[in-house]
Enzyme design. Structure first.
Site, PDB file in Angstrom:
ATOM      1  N   CYS A  88       0.646  -1.223   0.086  1.00  0.00           N
ATOM      2  CA  CYS A  88       0.108   0.063  -0.053  1.00  0.00           C
ATOM      3  C   CYS A  88       0.825   1.384  -0.026  1.00  0.00           C
ATOM      4  O   CYS A  88       1.861   1.369   0.787  1.00  0.00           O
ATOM      5  CB  CYS A  88      -0.864   0.081   1.373  1.00  0.00           C
ATOM      6  SG  CYS A  88      -1.938   1.394   1.614  1.00  0.00           S
ATOM      7  N   CYS A  91       0.436   3.197   3.759  1.00  0.00           N
ATOM      8  CA  CYS A  91       0.820   2.521   5.038  1.00  0.00           C
ATOM      9  C   CYS A  91       1.925   1.471   4.806  1.00  0.00           C
ATOM     10  O   CYS A  91       2.265   0.958   5.780  1.00  0.00           O
ATOM     11  CB  CYS A  91      -0.424   2.094   5.625  1.00  0.00           C
ATOM     12  SG  CYS A  91      -0.937   0.563   5.057  1.00  0.00           S
ATOM     13  N   CYS A 137      -7.322  -0.596   1.569  1.00  0.00           N
ATOM     14  CA  CYS A 137      -6.379  -1.109   2.444  1.00  0.00           C
ATOM     15  C   CYS A 137      -7.023  -1.371   3.794  1.00  0.00           C
ATOM     16  O   CYS A 137      -7.425  -0.376   4.262  1.00  0.00           O
ATOM     17  CB  CYS A 137      -5.262  -0.259   2.456  1.00  0.00           C
ATOM     18  SG  CYS A 137      -3.937  -0.849   3.732  1.00  0.00           S
ATOM     19  N   CYS A 140      -5.038   1.268   6.486  1.00  0.00           N
ATOM     20  CA  CYS A 140      -4.983   2.696   6.409  1.00  0.00           C
ATOM     21  C   CYS A 140      -6.423   3.171   5.937  1.00  0.00           C
ATOM     22  O   CYS A 140      -6.571   4.261   5.721  1.00  0.00           O
ATOM     23  CB  CYS A 140      -3.918   3.393   5.586  1.00  0.00           C
ATOM     24  SG  CYS A 140      -4.109   3.109   3.987  1.00  0.00           S
ATOM     25  N   CYS A 160      -8.738  -5.111  -9.490  1.00  0.00           N
ATOM     26  CA  CYS A 160      -8.254  -3.793 -10.453  1.00  0.00           C
ATOM     27  C   CYS A 160      -7.786  -2.542  -9.824  1.00  0.00           C
ATOM     28  O   CYS A 160      -8.795  -2.066  -8.807  1.00  0.00           O
ATOM     29  CB  CYS A 160      -9.507  -3.520 -11.391  1.00  0.00           C
ATOM     30  SG  CYS A 160      -9.276  -2.421 -12.719  1.00  0.00           S
TER      31      CYS A 160
HETATM   32 FE    FE Z   1      -2.712   1.183   3.645  1.00  0.00          FE
END
Ligand code: FE
Length: 172
Positions: A88, A91, A137, A140, A160
């Protein structure tokens, strides 16, 4: 008579082997490392939007925090074929492995499954007059992209994902 005893013996042996292999199988299953999933708020990253704005680039902020979408075929990773791990961009939580990346033809990096289902969250998104499954995510809350039911085996799913929402680390 001898023969029937032999048959009973053979059946018993078969049963024993089956039972043993079942025990071994279930043991090996239970020995898999147990994931420690902390479901409380301390596990999540909570930041003010102004903090996110300071930390992220304008593009990252737009995608991750404002649920934006990069234009197809413009991102850094749709055509990345290197082996490695995608994290990510907000984070650094591990999200996807290159092993599950596939050619979707969409112009966005596409994966058939996340590294761990606990690392992403899926929510219904009804924006733009469409009903889609939004992928976020789990750490976060950053917007990553959408998941569609038209992916390849083994899951049949197509995650996607915006390149901007990802950081990539090449396998050494
Ligand atoms: Fe994240």
């Amino acid at each position: 008579m001898d023969k029937s005893i032999y048959m009973i013996n053979a059946r018993l042996k078969c049963g024993l082997i089956l039972a043993l292999s079942l025990i071994i199988f279930s043991c090996s299953k239970s020995q898999e490392p147990k994931k420690t999933i902390v479901k409380d708020m301390s596990d999540k990253i909570v930041k003010s939007e102004s903090d996110w704005k300071k930390e992220l680039s304008t593009e990252e902020y737009h995608i991750l925090r404002e649920k934006g979408t990069e234009r197809a075929f413009t991102g850094e990773f749709w055509n990345n074929h290197d082996e490695g791990t995608y994290y990510c961009a907000g984070c650094h939580q591990k999200l996807f492995s290159s092993a599950t990346k596939f050619e979707s033809g969409s112009g966005w990096p596409s994966f058939y499954e996340p590294i761990d289902e606990e690392n992403v969250e899926v929510e219904k998104d009804t924006s733009f007059g469409m009903v889609r499954e939004e992928v976020l995510c789990s750490k976060c809350g950053g917007h990553l992209g959408h998941v569609f039911p038209d992916g390849p085996e083994p899951t049949g799913l197509r995650y996607c994902i915006n390149s901007v929402a990802l950081d990539f680390e090449k396998e050494q």
